[in-house]
Design an enzyme around this catalytic site. Structure first.
Site, mmCIF file in Angstrom:
data_model
loop_
_atom_site.group_PDB
_atom_site.id
_atom_site.type_symbol
_atom_site.label_atom_id
_atom_site.label_comp_id
_atom_site.label_asym_id
_atom_site.label_seq_id
_atom_site.Cartn_x
_atom_site.Cartn_y
_atom_site.Cartn_z
ATOM 1 N N HIS A 30 2.125 -2.319 -36.657
ATOM 2 C CA HIS A 30 1.763 -1.592 -37.866
ATOM 3 C C HIS A 30 0.259 -1.385 -37.880
ATOM 4 C CE1 HIS A 30 5.720 -1.765 -39.694
ATOM 5 N NE2 HIS A 30 5.799 -3.023 -39.312
ATOM 6 N N CYS A 50 -0.062 5.072 -39.692
ATOM 7 C CA CYS A 50 1.342 4.792 -39.377
ATOM 8 C C CYS A 50 2.179 6.069 -39.501
ATOM 9 C CB CYS A 50 1.869 3.705 -40.302
ATOM 10 S SG CYS A 50 3.495 3.087 -39.822
#
Length: 114
Positions: A22, A34
């Protein structure tokens, strides 16, 4: 951090790519890094399928994991189109990395078997 690995054959063509992790650029739902990486990678997979008819082998998991592999022995003309689409994906990912390098790292690896 997002880790993207691009696996190339000895001849330099892309055989697969893996993305995991992430970005932690912003709160969930507001993380543009992201979202950008997801849009670029899934968009490339969708484009490969829609434009060439090739169905990549996909494995998705937790923690943002995505593995995409190409079927072996694609005809040359089809493989050229697939490679062009995937090279476009790589350029888009590199553009994100240039701006947000603290949140994404791209590595290139050679596959041992071609």
């Amino acid at each position: 951090m997002i880790h993207a690995a691009i696996y190339r054959t000895e001849s330099g063509t892309i055989q697969s790519f893996a993305i995991s992790g992430h970005a932690f650029f912003a709160d969930r739902g507001k993380d543009i890094v992201c979202a950008g990486v997801s849009a670029v990678s899934i968009g490339a997979i969708n484009a490969v399928h829609a434009i060439t008819g090739v169905t990549p082998i996909i494995d998705q998991g937790d923690d943002g994991f995505l593995l995409c592999s190409l079927p072996e022995d694609l005809p040359d003309g089809i493989n050229e189109k697939v490679q062009l689409l995937l090279e476009g994906m790589v350029i888009s990912l590199q553009t994100i990395e240039e701006e947000y390098g603290k949140h994404i790292k791209i590595t290139f690896k050679k596959q041992e078997v071609e």
